[in-house]
Structure formats: C-alpha cells, structure tokens
Design an enzyme around this catalytic site. Structure first.
Site, PDB file in Angstrom:
ATOM      1  N   LYS A  23       0.869  -1.370  -0.004  1.00  0.00           N
ATOM      2  CA  LYS A  23       0.144  -0.199   0.427  1.00  0.00           C
ATOM      3  C   LYS A  23       0.971   0.748  -0.116  1.00  0.00           C
ATOM      4  CE  LYS A  23      -3.684  -0.696   2.225  1.00  0.00           C
ATOM      5  NZ  LYS A  23      -4.221  -0.457   3.739  1.00  0.00           N
ATOM      6  N   ARG A  93      -3.237   3.565   8.303  1.00  0.00           N
ATOM      7  CA  ARG A  93      -3.711   2.056   8.000  1.00  0.00           C
ATOM      8  C   ARG A  93      -2.233   1.389   7.511  1.00  0.00           C
ATOM      9  NH1 ARG A  93      -4.509   5.177   2.195  1.00  0.00           N
ATOM     10  NH2 ARG A  93      -5.877   2.442   1.819  1.00  0.00           N
ATOM     11  N   GLY A 102      -8.313  -7.049   4.176  1.00  0.00           N
ATOM     12  CA  GLY A 102      -9.419  -7.375   5.210  1.00  0.00           C
ATOM     13  C   GLY A 102      -8.664  -7.957   6.378  1.00  0.00           C
ATOM     14  N   MET A 104      -6.010  -7.250   7.795  1.00  0.00           N
ATOM     15  CA  MET A 104      -5.139  -6.387   8.801  1.00  0.00           C
ATOM     16  C   MET A 104      -5.798  -5.335   9.246  1.00  0.00           C
ATOM     17  SD  MET A 104      -0.953  -6.730   8.982  1.00  0.00           S
ATOM     18  CE  MET A 104      -1.037  -6.516   7.088  1.00  0.00           C
ATOM     19  N   ARG A 337      -3.782  -1.318  -6.432  1.00  0.00           N
ATOM     20  CA  ARG A 337      -2.721  -2.962  -6.133  1.00  0.00           C
ATOM     21  C   ARG A 337      -3.084  -3.294  -7.434  1.00  0.00           C
ATOM     22  NH1 ARG A 337      -6.263  -4.269  -0.968  1.00  0.00           N
ATOM     23  NH2 ARG A 337      -7.963  -5.050  -1.765  1.00  0.00           N
ATOM     24  N   HIS A 455      -4.679 -40.455   4.174  1.00  0.00           N
ATOM     25  CA  HIS A 455      -5.658 -41.562   2.448  1.00  0.00           C
ATOM     26  C   HIS A 455      -6.790 -41.139   2.043  1.00  0.00           C
ATOM     27  CE1 HIS A 455      -8.170 -44.746   1.043  1.00  0.00           C
ATOM     28  NE2 HIS A 455      -7.027 -45.006   0.932  1.00  0.00           N
ATOM     29  N   ARG A 561       0.336 -46.798  -7.835  1.00  0.00           N
ATOM     30  CA  ARG A 561       0.861 -47.580  -6.730  1.00  0.00           C
ATOM     31  C   ARG A 561      -0.286 -49.257  -6.562  1.00  0.00           C
ATOM     32  NH1 ARG A 561      -1.087 -42.119  -5.091  1.00  0.00           N
ATOM     33  NH2 ARG A 561       0.243 -41.242  -3.221  1.00  0.00           N
ATOM     34  N   ARG A 617       5.366 -48.378  -8.702  1.00  0.00           N
ATOM     35  CA  ARG A 617       5.796 -49.570  -7.672  1.00  0.00           C
ATOM     36  C   ARG A 617       5.322 -50.266  -6.560  1.00  0.00           C
ATOM     37  NH1 ARG A 617       4.502 -45.752  -2.864  1.00  0.00           N
ATOM     38  NH2 ARG A 617       2.303 -46.496  -2.602  1.00  0.00           N
ATOM     39  N   GLU A 745      13.260 -42.770   0.183  1.00  0.00           N
ATOM     40  CA  GLU A 745      12.024 -42.079   0.833  1.00  0.00           C
ATOM     41  C   GLU A 745      12.933 -42.653   2.544  1.00  0.00           C
ATOM     42  OE1 GLU A 745       8.541 -44.115   0.798  1.00  0.00           O
ATOM     43  OE2 GLU A 745       9.957 -45.789  -0.200  1.00  0.00           O
ATOM     44  N   SER A 764      13.396 -42.352  -7.512  1.00  0.00           N
ATOM     45  CA  SER A 764      12.154 -41.573  -7.006  1.00  0.00           C
ATOM     46  C   SER A 764      11.420 -40.854  -5.073  1.00  0.00           C
ATOM     47  CB  SER A 764      11.254 -41.811  -7.616  1.00  0.00           C
ATOM     48  OG  SER A 764       9.662 -41.383  -7.570  1.00  0.00           O
ATOM     49  N   GLY A 766      10.319 -40.432  -2.710  1.00  0.00           N
ATOM     50  CA  GLY A 766       8.857 -40.154  -2.017  1.00  0.00           C
ATOM     51  C   GLY A 766       8.850 -39.143  -0.330  1.00  0.00           C
ATOM     52  N   THR A 767       8.375 -38.170  -0.789  1.00  0.00           N
ATOM     53  CA  THR A 767       8.554 -36.950  -0.034  1.00  0.00           C
ATOM     54  C   THR A 767       7.850 -37.607   1.680  1.00  0.00           C
ATOM     55  OG1 THR A 767       7.307 -35.663  -1.789  1.00  0.00           O
ATOM     56  CG2 THR A 767      10.076 -35.129  -1.252  1.00  0.00           C
ATOM     57  N   ASN A 768       6.294 -37.999   0.977  1.00  0.00           N
ATOM     58  CA  ASN A 768       5.820 -38.012   2.057  1.00  0.00           C
ATOM     59  C   ASN A 768       6.428 -38.982   3.126  1.00  0.00           C
ATOM     60  OD1 ASN A 768       3.781 -36.718   0.516  1.00  0.00           O
ATOM     61  ND2 ASN A 768       2.467 -38.671   0.030  1.00  0.00           N
ATOM     62  N   ASP A 769       6.343 -40.000   2.776  1.00  0.00           N
ATOM     63  CA  ASP A 769       7.595 -40.886   3.633  1.00  0.00           C
ATOM     64  C   ASP A 769       8.728 -40.205   4.617  1.00  0.00           C
ATOM     65  OD1 ASP A 769       6.489 -43.011   5.004  1.00  0.00           O
ATOM     66  OD2 ASP A 769       6.329 -44.035   2.692  1.00  0.00           O
ATOM     67  N   CYS A 831       7.811 -38.006  -6.250  1.00  0.00           N
ATOM     68  CA  CYS A 831       6.281 -38.681  -6.213  1.00  0.00           C
ATOM     69  C   CYS A 831       5.191 -38.519  -5.412  1.00  0.00           C
ATOM     70  CB  CYS A 831       6.491 -39.618  -6.975  1.00  0.00           C
ATOM     71  SG  CYS A 831       7.212 -41.505  -5.588  1.00  0.00           S
ATOM     72  N   TYR A 851      11.747 -34.931 -13.629  1.00  0.00           N
ATOM     73  CA  TYR A 851      10.521 -34.505 -13.463  1.00  0.00           C
ATOM     74  C   TYR A 851      10.079 -34.924 -11.947  1.00  0.00           C
ATOM     75  CZ  TYR A 851      10.161 -39.467 -12.455  1.00  0.00           C
ATOM     76  OH  TYR A 851      10.454 -40.655 -11.588  1.00  0.00           O
TER      77      TYR A 851
HETATM   78  P1  ADP Z   1      -7.719  -2.384   4.050  1.00  0.00           P
HETATM   79  O1  ADP Z   1      -6.519  -2.344   3.582  1.00  0.00           O
HETATM   80  O2  ADP Z   1      -8.769  -3.007   4.344  1.00  0.00           O
HETATM   81  O3  ADP Z   1      -8.316  -1.501   2.465  1.00  0.00           O
HETATM   82  P2  ADP Z   1      -7.611   0.655   3.907  1.00  0.00           P
HETATM   83  O4  ADP Z   1      -5.916   1.213   4.757  1.00  0.00           O
HETATM   84  O5  ADP Z   1      -7.011   0.763   2.877  1.00  0.00           O
HETATM   85  O6  ADP Z   1      -8.028  -0.755   4.523  1.00  0.00           O
HETATM   86  O7  ADP Z   1      -8.334   1.547   4.650  1.00  0.00           O
HETATM   87  C1  ADP Z   1      -9.315   1.482   5.225  1.00  0.00           C
HETATM   88  C2  ADP Z   1     -10.898   2.502   4.350  1.00  0.00           C
HETATM   89  O8  ADP Z   1     -10.903   3.634   4.278  1.00  0.00           O
HETATM   90  C3  ADP Z   1     -10.868   2.547   2.480  1.00  0.00           C
HETATM   91  O9  ADP Z   1     -11.385   2.434   2.354  1.00  0.00           O
HETATM   92  C4  ADP Z   1      -9.953   3.814   2.890  1.00  0.00           C
HETATM   93  O10 ADP Z   1     -10.660   4.197   1.235  1.00  0.00           O
HETATM   94  C5  ADP Z   1     -10.353   4.484   3.502  1.00  0.00           C
HETATM   95  N1  ADP Z   1      -9.370   5.280   4.062  1.00  0.00           N
HETATM   96  C6  ADP Z   1      -8.033   5.308   4.269  1.00  0.00           C
HETATM   97  N2  ADP Z   1      -7.428   6.157   4.616  1.00  0.00           N
HETATM   98  C7  ADP Z   1      -8.350   7.129   4.294  1.00  0.00           C
HETATM   99  C8  ADP Z   1      -7.906   8.542   3.666  1.00  0.00           C
HETATM  100  N3  ADP Z   1      -6.844   9.453   3.995  1.00  0.00           N
HETATM  101  N4  ADP Z   1      -9.287   9.592   3.666  1.00  0.00           N
HETATM  102  C9  ADP Z   1     -10.410   8.684   3.582  1.00  0.00           C
HETATM  103  N5  ADP Z   1     -10.170   7.327   3.280  1.00  0.00           N
HETATM  104  C10 ADP Z   1      -9.663   6.861   3.604  1.00  0.00           C
HETATM  105 MG    MG Z   2       6.491 -44.367   0.939  1.00  0.00          MG
HETATM  106 MG    MG Z   3      -7.972  -0.278   0.698  1.00  0.00          MG
END
Ligand code: ADP
Ligand code: MG
Ligand code: MG
Length: 876
Positions: A23, A93, A102, A104, A337, A455, A561, A617, A745, A764, A766-769, A831, A851
């Site tokens: 961001k 932010r 969403g 953090m 982004r 299994h 197998r 095998r 293995e 080959s 056998g990375t499970n075992d 495998c 492979y």
């Molecule tokens: P997320 O990563 O969860 O999208 P954001 O940091 O982008 O969180 O922010 C959440 C919301 O707040 C977004 O809709 C963003 O547009 C709004 N927002 C963030 N900073 C500002 C700001 N400086 N002014 C107005 N709106 C903001």
């Molecule tokens: Mg095995």
């Molecule tokens: Mg955002």
C-alpha cells in the site's frame, strides 16, 4: 547516523514494497505520478520488526520520528494536528508487502477529540459530518486499539435507529450523531475503566502500535499460512491526511477494478456510495451504485477517475484494484494494487495483456498463481447460492472443489445411493483403502481425522474429488447413522455441502457450477510448456486417472501404486488367501489368481499412457491393511474363506504391529515373500510385451522398489525382479528394455545414495515418507499436534504439504548429487504429495530433478509452477 524508519510518500516508489509494504509503495508511486493522493508517510516494515524484537514496544527514536514527520505533514497541509482551528486528521493504515485484504486493521479520523470535533464542525459548517466522523473514530479506535468489538457499537446504533424509526445511517441527524458520540464514550468508559483518550499524539502512537500488533492477529496468521507469507516480513503503517467522503451529497467513496475481476472482461468495474466513508461501500450498510453512474452523479470526478485508472493499468501493466474518495466534488486516490481475480479472469487478463502488447509471454506466465488453476478443473459453488449460506464448521482444505450431496457413512451405502442416482457425500472418521469404491461414488468426502496426506486426502486429490479432512469437531455415530457438528444433528440421507478449497462445511443445499476450461487455458499453458525444463508426470493407479492426467498434460506416470489394485471386487479375496497362506506353495496359488488381473491393469495403464513412461511401484503397505480387525468381520471372512475363526484371528494377531509405518512393508515384504514381487514383475513385463506387440509400441516399464534403506536390500530384491523379467523376455523371444529403480524415502537411503545408485537405475523421492521419517512425525497423527505448532509459531506451514527445503530438501540434494556421481545420467523424480505444490516444484527445478509427479488434477499447476521456476532462474 540513525536508521531511517519513516518515508514521506514523496520519498518512496513502487519498488520499495519490502520496506514500505504494498500500500505504501503504491501510494508513493501514485504521488510521484502526480495523482491526487492525500499527503502522508509510511512507517516501515523494519520498524514493525523492531517493535517485535523490542518485546512489543515502540522505540523512543521511532516515536520521535513520527512526531517529526507529523510536523512535516503540518507544513505541507497547512493544518495542525490537535488544533481546533484548522485540524489535521489522519488515517492510520496497515499494509504488508503482500496484499492481505481485510486481514489487518485501519483507523480513520484520528486526531479528533471533544474540542477538535467542535472546531471541525465550525470550520466546515457541517456539525453532522464532524460528529459522524468522531463517532466512527471512537468505534474504530476502540475496536482496533482496545479490542472492544465494533459490533457492540453497532448495537447502540441499531437501537437508536429503531427508536428514531430510521433505516439508514445517513438518515440520522446532527443530534443523533452527538448522542452516539456521548453513548460511545460512556460505553468505552464503562468497559475500559477510563475516558476515551483525548490526546491526539497518544491516539496516534497507540494506533501505530495496534497496527503492528494486528500483524499477529489470528486471521492474519491463518491467511499467511494459507498463502505462504513469512511472518518475518512484518507490516508497514501508513499515516495519511484524511479526505472526507461523508461531507454531504457531493462527497462519496468507492472501489473499482480496471477489468472485471470475475471474468477478466476489459471494462471499468466497481461501486461507489455517496455521503459515505471508508469501508461503508463493502460493509453493505446501503446498496452502492455501479461505477458507471458516477458519470452522471459527479461527471468531472468520474472523467478524471477513468483517466487515472487507465494510466495506472498502463503503468503497472496489470489489472488494478483502486480505492478513491470524493470530497466536495474533488477526487482523491487512496489505494491501488494488482487486483485479486478468479482463475478464469487471471487467464483471460494474462492472454489479453499479451494481445494488447502490454506484456510479454514470459510476464504473462508469471502473472497467474499456479494454485489458482485448480478452480478451473473442479466444480465450484454458485456465488449467489454461497452468499446465502453460513458454514457451521471447517476442517482441512484437503482436496479442492465444492460438493453438495446426501450424507452416507459407509462406502457400501455411498455406492448404493450413487447407483440410485443420488449425489453423495461420504462422511467417515477416516478412510482406508477398502473405501475406494465408495469414494469414487461420492461428490465429496468429509473426515473427522487425518491431515493433508491422510488416505482420504491423497486419494481424493487423485480422483479430483473434493475433500474436507480432519474436522475435529465432527462427532460421528456410524452405527446409528448420524453425526453431530456444532449442535446440528445430521442423519443419513440429509444434505450437506463442503468446500475442499476452503475447508468449510455447510448444513445447506448449495448449488454448484461445473468446471469450465476456456480457450485461453490452452494458449496460456502452451506458453508455460515452452518455458519449463522439468517434466511433469502423474500419480495414477488406473487407466481412468492416467487418461485424465494425460488430458491435463502429464508426460508419464511417476507413481503407479499397485496396492489399490488389490481391493476391488474379487481381488481382495485372492489377496487375503495369499496373506493367510501358510507356505510358499499356497501363496503362489493365490498369487496366480491375482496375476491376470494385475496384468490387465498394467495393460490398461500402458495403453492409456500411449507410449509415455510408466513407473510402477511394487507392493508397499503392511499386509494387515488387507485384513479386517473387527471380530465380527473376521468371523464372516473365516467362513467365506473356509478356514477356522481361530486360524484367521491368529493370523491377524500375528500381523499386528505396534508401529506399522516402520514395520513389515515395502521391499521388506519381498525379502520375506519373494513370490509377491515375482508375480508383480511377471504382470508388468507380460503386459508391456502384449501392448508392444498389439499396438506396436516400445514401452520400457520402470519398476520401482519402495522403502529401500540399504543397497543390499535393493540388490536382493532387484535380483528377484531381473531374474523373473529376463526369463519372460527370453521366453517370449522379444527385445525389451526395462528399468529397476527405487524410492528414496528413508534417510539412510539418501545419505548412501551413491551405493544405492550402483543398483538403482532411477530414483524417485517419496517425500511423504521422507518427511515423516526425517521429522519423525507420523503422517497420520501429525495434523492434530501441528495445530499447536502453528498457534505457537514454531512452524508456519505443514511440512507434508509444503516441502521442508531445509531438512528434507538437504536429503534430496545430497541424494541427487551422490546418485549422479555413481550414475551420471540417473533419472531423478519426486512423487510425494509435494510434486503438485508450487514452492516445492520450484525447489525441484533448482535441484535439477528430471521430473515431478503429482495427482492428475495438479498436473496443470505443476506445469505452470515449473515454467515460473524456469523463468525466475533465467532472470536471476
Ligand atoms: P484495507 O487494507 O483493509 O483496504 P485501508 O487502509 O485501505 O484498509 O482503509 C480502509 C478504508 O478506509 C478504505 O476504504 C480507504 O479508502 C479508507 N481510507 C483510508 N485512508 C483514508 C484517508 N486518508 N481518507 C479517507 N479515506 C481513507
Ligand atoms: Mg512411501
Ligand atoms: Mg484498502
């Protein structure tokens, strides 16, 4: 000089993701491009890491820099932080290197307090707006910083709306907003035992700390694990001047994509909401308007936005996902982004961007997430139908795809229901090889126990059947045919829906939509194939799976197998006769019955693979797996077989092992009972001769001996194979080549691979075992306690799903080097289940393997991952 932890947006750029987060880097880039971005600065990911190194405290030098940068912001904006006359308000932010939507937290309108809010009201002449902003701030600050859930504040809002007979937030007036602020502050005081903090500087530092902390909240940790994001990356914090979409009818906020994220179609796609702030658009408090309507609502801002969107797409050469706000008619960009997209959209966009001359084929191949291809190959839930359902619980996302059907508790009942035309979900505590036919009859499989290599998981992935495994909350009563999950009782024949891509379980009927492969897919995959060096083979035990894999682009069978062939129909009988035989002669008689069946299986696979190499095998599991455990079943079987219960029971007891995974299995069986591998050799060689003769092919079967730990073991067993094979070939009077190789293995085999290679013509892994034995973790039990490892951050991912490149990987590299030393042209493959995991495929590419082999539905994923590994290597 002290280390630099803070960067103004004007000091950064898009290449600084690692320190500024995605961001922050993109806000800087948009600033540099001259776009209207509210001013701000980024506290680096290094500051976040330092915060954790310092025992979750923020260093005084960083606090000082924050104040210093706030001073710079005040100069740039002409506003003052904490002043009532001309207040500077900011958002705080989160933003990590990889986008984690969403996961953090973000706080808006920071800097408000009882005095500043009055100033803001006066300054804007809009007290409703000022108090709306304040109540939002209290709500977000309480939630993010103090852990007082937002939802509890929503309850207060809802109560007021009812009382005032209003439906929407925007209908609440200035008085209502003032009252909300009062009630919010009281609620805060009552719960936190102190007044809501009034000092803006303190608000700011607390908010920054809270964003750092949110890097380690539970949903962020789970998201990272699912998406292979290391916890060492940390998150950056962006502090940015607020712009207000909630100032009235000429203000608003919205989100938009430059292309349709579900189909990839090239057109602006998005939504906006007038008189709203931040997350209002996605939170569903009012129904947003489609972005095209902005053209009539605020034409100038719309026009400018369309231009910016195009500029950004051209600049980043990828579909952009953007956030914007309009304050009194003026547009501000808040985020851009590379947009998340469905698999179908990902392919279409990659192909279109090449056709539009925006990117090269190499770049296109790098743009699609290999794991995403799964969604193209399996049924998925219908989006609308899914929105109306809530999961009641979840287990491990063990095999992708979605399924809806009626619950059955045994393989036999599943099979019978399927024969009647019903859609079936097989629900079992865990599955065993006996359940195969029932699994084939099912749309989906749900188990209470077992991990990603259990299994159920392995077999389901092989069949392309969706599977949710290891749902610990599932209480099954098989006898009375019901299960209990989260207080719901579900009986045999009731409908449930499961999603093997997310692990979610629903007690609802959810519509599914079939898999669709578009023309873009073939074109895209041809670009990938032209670039990869690794071959991709498949794990397949029958002609149907082999043909499926061939269709998905497999270039051979890396693991066939043979034990699964002994369960179907009459075969299990002959197999059991073989096991209970008391001498070699009886054993041979039983094996003679199995020979023609096994031979015809191999013929089928050879034919299906149309000349591509097939590695077979030989029998691997301990023999007790073929016998019943239950006294009732033992009685029944004894009767069937015409032997006494006591004799059979004695046999079962004698086969019992305390630790069967390390017991009498693999090549050890052939040391005790050479007849078994003799029969299997005969079946393989005769099948190849037959197919070569009738279809004019030149198949060179590859016979693979499992669980070798010592070259002498292999030498002994190989002799059984070559003697049998050479006799048959001589007798048939044909020339035919075949290879004998081994699985690597067991750690001892890896470290003595130079010796092993004197006998083995191929390896080959056998990375499970190999994973099981390297860690000493039981594949069948580890899923349970590994949860604690994730929770305590000892492990970040499941070593059975994502190859442990450090430990297990060292064995692979070492064995490859030692093997090549003895036999320079030795073929090296993998495998295990890791063969279809993109990160593991990259490792195999770099280790110089020949492979990878994976279940049919993962073949396209492995092809793409192999291509990406090759491209990465080229650009290094
Ligand atoms: P997320 O990563 O969860 O999208 P954001 O940091 O982008 O969180 O922010 C959440 C919301 O707040 C977004 O809709 C963003 O547009 C709004 N927002 C963030 N900073 C500002 C700001 N400086 N002014 C107005 N709106 C903001
Ligand atoms: Mg095995
Ligand atoms: Mg955002």
């Amino acid at each position: 000089m002290t280390k630099k932890y803070l960067y103004l947006f004007s000091e950064g750029n898009e290449n600084m993701r690692a320190i500024l987060g995605g961001k922050g880097a993109n806000l800087a880039e948009m600033t540099n491009l001259g776009m209207p971005v509210p001013r701000g600065f980024t506290v680096s990911t290094e500051a976040c890491n330092k915060y954790y190194e310092d025992g979750e405290t923020i260093a005084p030098e960083i606090i000082e820099s924050v104040y210093e940068y706030m001073g710079k912001m005040e100069k740039m904006t002409g506003k003052q932080f904490g002043s009532a006359e001309n207040p500077l308000l900011v958002s705080v932010r989160s933003g990590a290197r990889a986008s984690m939507p969403g996961m953090m937290d973000t706080i808006l309108n920071l800097g408000l307090n009882d005095v500043v809010v009055e100033g803001l009201a006066k300054l804007t002449g809009n007290p409703r707006f000022a108090y709306d902003s304040y109540r939002r701030f209290i709500q977000m600050f309480s939630d993010v910083v103090m852990g007082l859930p937002k939802s509890q504040f929503e309850v207060i809002i809802d109560k007021l709306k009812v009382e005032r007979n209003k439906h929407f937030d925007i209908e609440l007036d200035e008085k209502d907003m003032r009252r909300l602020v009062r009630e919010f502050k009281n609620f805060y005081l009552a719960n936190m035992g102190e007044e809501f903090p009034q000092e803006p500087k303190k608000q700011l530092i607390e908010a920054i700390k809270a964003v750092f902390r949110s890097w380690n909240n539970e949903r962020a940790i789970i998201y990272r694990r699912k998406n292979d994001i290391p916890s060492s990356w940390g998150t950056a914090v962006n502090v940015q001047e607020m712009v207000f979409g909630n100032m009235g009818p000429t203000s608003g906020t919205g989100v938009a994509f430059t292309r349709d994220p579900s189909t990839g179609e090239k057109k602006l796609y998005g939504e906006f909401l007038m008189n709203a702030q931040g997350e209002d658009v996605v939170a569903g408090i009012r129904t947003p308007q489609p972005i095209s309507e902005l053209a009539t609502t605020i034409p100038d801002a719309y026009k400018q936005f369309v231009e910016i969107a195009q500029t950004l797409e051209n600049h980043y050469k990828d579909m952009q996902d953007m956030e914007f706000t309009i304050e009194n008619g003026k547009l501000f960009m808040l985020q851009t982004r590379n947009g998340k997209r469905t698999a179908a959209a990902a392919l279409r966009i990659a192909v279109d961007l090449v056709d539009e001359g925006m990117i090269t084929e190499d770049e296109a191949v790098m743009k699609v997430e290999p794991r995403q291809l799964d969604a193209l190959l399996h049924p998925q839930f219908d989006t609308i139908s899914l929105m109306q359902a809530t999961p009641v619980s979840s287990g491990l996302a063990a095999s992708p795809g979605a399924a809806c059907g009626r619950v059955y508790f045994t393989a036999a009942e599943a099979k019978a229901a399927h024969a009647k035309g019903q859609k079936v979900i097989l629900v079992r505590l865990e599955t065993s090889p006996e359940d195969i036919e029932g699994m084939y009859a099912s749309e989906g499989i749900l188990t209470g126990r077992g991990g990603k290599t259990s299994h159920a998981a392995v077999v389901a992935r092989g069949m392309g059947c969706c599977c949710v495994a290891g749902c610990g909350a599932l209480k099954i009563n098989e006898r009375e045919k019901y299960f209990i999950l989260d207080d719901h009782v579900v009986h045999e024949g009731d409908y449930i829906s499961i999603d093997g891509s997310t692990g979610n379980i629903y007690i609802d009927v959810i519509k599914t939509v079939p898999a669709t492969i578009s023309g873009d897919f073939a074109r895209f995959m041809s670009w990938a194939d032209a670039r990869r060096r690794l071959k991709v083979r498949t794990n397949a035990d029958n002609p149907k799976d082999a043909a499926q894999a061939l269709n998905f682009g497999a270039e051979g069978v890396g693991l066939c197998r043979t034990e699964h062939m002994f369960f179907n129909g009459d075969r299990i009988k002959a197999m059991r006769e073989m096991i209970v035989a008391s001498n070699s002669e009886q054993r041979k008689k039983a094996l003679d019955k199995l020979l023609p069946m096994q031979r015809s299986d191999f013929e089928g696979i050879f034919r299906a693979m149309n000349g591509y190499p097939v590695t077979i095998r030989f029998l691997d599991p301990p023999l007790h797996e073929f016998l019943p455990n239950d006294d009732k079943d033992i009685k029944e079987l004894a009767l069937n077989m015409g032997i006494t219960y006591d004799d059979l029971k004695a046999k079962v007891v004698s086969l019992h092992e305390t630790n069967p995974m390390m017991g009498h299995r693999g090549c050890r069986l052939a040391v005790s009972f050479p007849e078994i591998y003799e029969m299997q050799t005969r079946a393989v060689i005769e099948a190849a001769i037959n197919v070569n003769r009738t279809l004019g092919m030149a198949i060179e079967p590859e016979i693979m001996i499992p669980l070798v730990g010592d070259v002498n073991e292999l030498r002994y067993v190989k002799k059984i194979v070559t003697k049998t094979a050479d006799d048959i070939i001589a007798e048939a009077n044909v020339t035919m080549h075949y290879k004998v190789g081994t699985m690597i293995e067991i750690p001892r085999a890896a470290v003595t691979a130079d010796q092993i290679a004197t006998e083995a013509e191929f390896f080959s892994f056998g990375t499970n075992d190999l994973t099981q034995m390297t860690f000493g973790f039981s594949r069948d039990d580890a899923a349970k306690f590994l949860e604690d490892y994730y929770a305590k951050r000892i492990f970040e991912s499941d070593p059975f799903a994502k190859l442990d490149t450090v430990g297990v990987g060292s064995f692979i590299k070492l064995a490859s080097d030692l093997g090549r030393k003895t036999r320079p042209d030795i073929k090296l493959g993998i495998c295990g289940e890791h063969g279809g995991d993109p990160a593991s495929v990259e490792f195999c590419h770099n280790a110089g393997l020949t492979y990878v082999s994976c279940s049919p539905f993962r073949v396209p994923i492995a092809r793409l991952a192999a291509a990406q590994a090759a491209i990465k290597e080229m650009h290094k």
